[in-house]
Write an enzyme that holds these catalytic residues in place. Structure first.
Site, PDB file in Angstrom:
ATOM      1  N   ILE A   1      -3.756  -7.885  -1.404  1.00  0.00           N
ATOM      2  CA  ILE A   1      -2.949  -9.103  -1.508  1.00  0.00           C
ATOM      3  C   ILE A   1      -3.543 -10.218  -0.642  1.00  0.00           C
ATOM      4  CG2 ILE A   1      -0.654 -10.109  -1.134  1.00  0.00           C
ATOM      5  CD1 ILE A   1      -0.677  -8.035  -3.379  1.00  0.00           C
TER       6      ILE A   1
ATOM      7  N   ARG B   1      -4.721   1.206  -1.131  1.00  0.00           N
ATOM      8  CA  ARG B   1      -4.555  -0.238  -0.910  1.00  0.00           C
ATOM      9  C   ARG B   1      -4.334  -1.017  -2.189  1.00  0.00           C
ATOM     10  NH1 ARG B   1      -8.790  -4.841   1.307  1.00  0.00           N
ATOM     11  NH2 ARG B   1      -7.188  -6.355   1.947  1.00  0.00           N
ATOM     12  N   LEU B   2      -3.306  -1.885  -2.148  1.00  0.00           N
ATOM     13  CA  LEU B   2      -3.105  -2.920  -3.148  1.00  0.00           C
ATOM     14  C   LEU B   2      -3.476  -4.229  -2.473  1.00  0.00           C
ATOM     15  CD1 LEU B   2      -1.915  -3.531  -6.048  1.00  0.00           C
ATOM     16  CD2 LEU B   2       0.214  -4.089  -4.858  1.00  0.00           C
TER      17      LEU B   2
ATOM     18  N   VAL C   1      14.255  -9.720 -18.308  1.00  0.00           N
ATOM     19  CA  VAL C   1      14.328  -8.625 -19.272  1.00  0.00           C
ATOM     20  C   VAL C   1      15.786  -8.360 -19.629  1.00  0.00           C
ATOM     21  CG1 VAL C   1      12.233  -7.518 -18.406  1.00  0.00           C
ATOM     22  CG2 VAL C   1      14.461  -6.815 -17.499  1.00  0.00           C
TER      23      VAL C   1
ATOM     24  N   CYS D   1       0.810  -1.203   0.000  1.00  0.00           N
ATOM     25  CA  CYS D   1       0.000   0.000   0.000  1.00  0.00           C
ATOM     26  C   CYS D   1       0.850   1.262   0.000  1.00  0.00           C
ATOM     27  CB  CYS D   1      -0.916   0.014   1.226  1.00  0.00           C
ATOM     28  SG  CYS D   1      -1.838  -1.513   1.461  1.00  0.00           S
TER      29      CYS D   1
ATOM     30  N   GLY E   1      15.716 -11.519  -5.617  1.00  0.00           N
ATOM     31  CA  GLY E   1      16.924 -12.024  -4.975  1.00  0.00           C
ATOM     32  C   GLY E   1      17.750 -11.000  -4.232  1.00  0.00           C
TER      33      GLY E   1
ATOM     34  N   GLY F   1       2.665  -3.093   4.032  1.00  0.00           N
ATOM     35  CA  GLY F   1       3.572  -4.214   4.173  1.00  0.00           C
ATOM     36  C   GLY F   1       2.870  -5.551   4.164  1.00  0.00           C
TER      37      GLY F   1
END
Length: 503
Positions: free
Chosen positions: A48, A45-46, A251, A2, A325, A71
């Protein structure tokens, strides 16, 4: 994942909405604002976890505490099972935090396993509690407005809507209205001499698998970034072991090493592999946007951010969460300049330093570029248990004393998962492996003359620009921000190329 923003003063809804608009990319799925006579809190808000509830700002049962949170908390289910005296209205990890705070106040952060920045408001005491995760995986900035109000936001661009007093909230610390800042996390100073390499490999394998497994949990599709280097390939191989039909993303420019090696790994571990080939014109076109989202002109950071932006954009077509990573080079001695340390203690100290500053380097890059494309980046190497374990390993196991092979013990761990051509591949930075590095270096050389650089490299505030490339990026950043307000706090990478170090 978020974006959060707020002002510790009431009736600031309009200004907080303007702040949220600047970071709408961090959470396009939902938006909310809470305001009373003492504070205004805002949230993008995203979704998840728990896609259909869990709106923020979030309150506890009686409405005393209000929270905004950015988070993921990976142990939220186990924490929830211990919070038996609370009525949960959602299945989110966010609600676990606010109830945990009710029980433990600022000590709650010691029980959170994850990445976070958060603000909790006590509507009775009229106080706030703020916190950021141990390494600063999730960003948070604060400053004071002209009226003297405390403002805070996930990104600088949102905070500069209301103030040019820009300060980064310290990682691994909390803040309370009464006591100010307090540190709750630090990296161990003394390495433990574990003599058996096989024992270390087993310890790393168990911790890595555990870290990857818990980061695969989501109510949305999850994938992996795959450059074909050791770090991302190892994370991808472990993820593919536990998740069927895993999507991987690579990519680079045509013929680049990353594209070639990522294909080898994807075929070996059996992912559904996606590629994006970009050109020099694509790089030039996207560069101002990358710098805007990145909020930095550090050359090493910008170079890698270009490739990270492209791979995030590619991933956003298929998934909403990606594993990456980042962190392995800092924990296990991956940078070539570290080979110059002949003293194990000095190298250990340097590794602690660059790990502790990841919030201003690779973590900033991953957060900003994934969020710019409205996806969440997760970093398994930087699990707290992994950090503690890594700094108990002798530095001579990280860069071998025999032939100076970097990340030696991690390579030995990876032999179980990957072909030797990948395990023992020489490290290339993301910008080099994708072919981006030379394009950007040439572009800066063509745009910044020697005379201009010498005349303008020392800024009025004392900041000194170190190269033409940094000058070129600084000029772009200056067009988008009141950059002098935060440039002295901007992180700068230790190592650009093999022999190029910015202290």
């Amino acid at each position: 994942m978020c974006g959060i923003a707020g002002i510790f003063h009431g009736n600031e809804t309009n200004r907080v909405k303007m702040m949220l608009e600047k970071i709408i990319h961090r959470g396009p799925d939902d938006h909310g604002v809470f305001s009373d006579s003492n504070i205004t809190l805002g949230h993008n808000r995203l979704t998840i976890i728990d896609l259909y509830s869990g709106r923020q700002p979030m309150k506890n049962e009686d409405g005393r505490y209000w929270m905004i949170f950015n988070g993921e908390i990976y142990n939220y289910k186990s924490l929830r099972s211990e919070l038996k005296n609370h009525n949960f209205a959602t299945n989110t990890d966010s609600e676990v935090i606010i109830h945990l705070y009710e029980e433990l106040k600022e000590d709650c952060v010691n029980y959170l396993d994850g990445m976070f920045s958060l603000v909790i408001y006590d509507s009775i005491e009229k106080t706030i509690f703020m916190a950021r995760d141990p390494l600063g995986i999730k960003p948070l900035y604060y400053g004071y407005t002209e009226e003297g109000y405390l403002a805070f936001a996930s990104e600088i661009k949102a905070l500069q809507v209301v103030t040019d007093d820009i300060n980064e909230f310290p990682n691994g610390q909390t803040y309370t209205t009464k006591n100010g800042f307090s540190k709750y996390f630090s990296i161990e100073q003394d390495p433990i001499n574990i003599k058996n390499a096989d024992d270390i490999v087993n310890g790393l394998r168990l911790r890595l698998e555990d870290s990857v497994r818990k980061r695969l949990v989501a109510d949305v599709p999850v994938g992996v970034f795959l450059s074909g280097g050791l770090d991302s390939s190892l994370i991808a191989a472990i993820a593919a072991k536990y998740k069927k039909n895993l999507n991987s993303f690579a990519v680079g420019m045509e013929g680049s090493n990353d594209i070639k090696n990522a294909r080898i790994v994807a075929d070996y571990i059996g992912t559904i592999h996606h590629e994006l080939i970009y050109t020099e014109d694509d790089i030039k076109k996207i560069l101002p946007k990358v710098i805007y989202y990145l909020e930095s002109c550090d050359p090493a950071l910008v170079r890698s951010a270009v490739a990270t932006y492209f791979v995030s954009k590619l991933a956003s077509k298929y998934v909403k969460v990606v594993l990456s990573g980042e962190g392995a080079d800092e924990l296990f001695g991956g940078y070539h300049y570290l080979k110059n340390y002949s003293n194990n203690w000095e190298m250990h100290t340097e590794l602690r330093s660059i790990t502790g500053n990841l919030h201003n380097s690779n973590l900033q890059r991953v957060d900003r570029m994934t969020m710019a494309n409205s996806i969440e980046g997760r970093v398994p190497f930087l699990d707290t248990e992994m950090i503690h374990y890594a700094f108990k390993i002798k530095p001579s196991y990280k860069i071998s004393e025999k032939d100076k092979t970097e990340k030696w013990i991690l390579r030995k761990t990876a032999e179980e998962y990957l072909p030797d051509s990948i395990v023992w591949r020489r490290k290339e930075k993301f910008s080099i492996g994708t072919g981006t590095n030379e394009v950007l270096n040439s572009l800066a050389e063509s745009e910044i003359s020697d005379r201009y650089f010498v005349k303008n490299k020392k800024l009025a505030n004392g900041f000194e620009i170190k190269s033409k490339e940094e000058m070129y990026y600084y000029n772009i950043l200056k067009e988008q921000f009141a950059v002098d307000a935060f440039i002295n706090e901007m992180g700068r990478s230790r190592s650009l190329d093999d022999f190029q170090i910015y202290a």
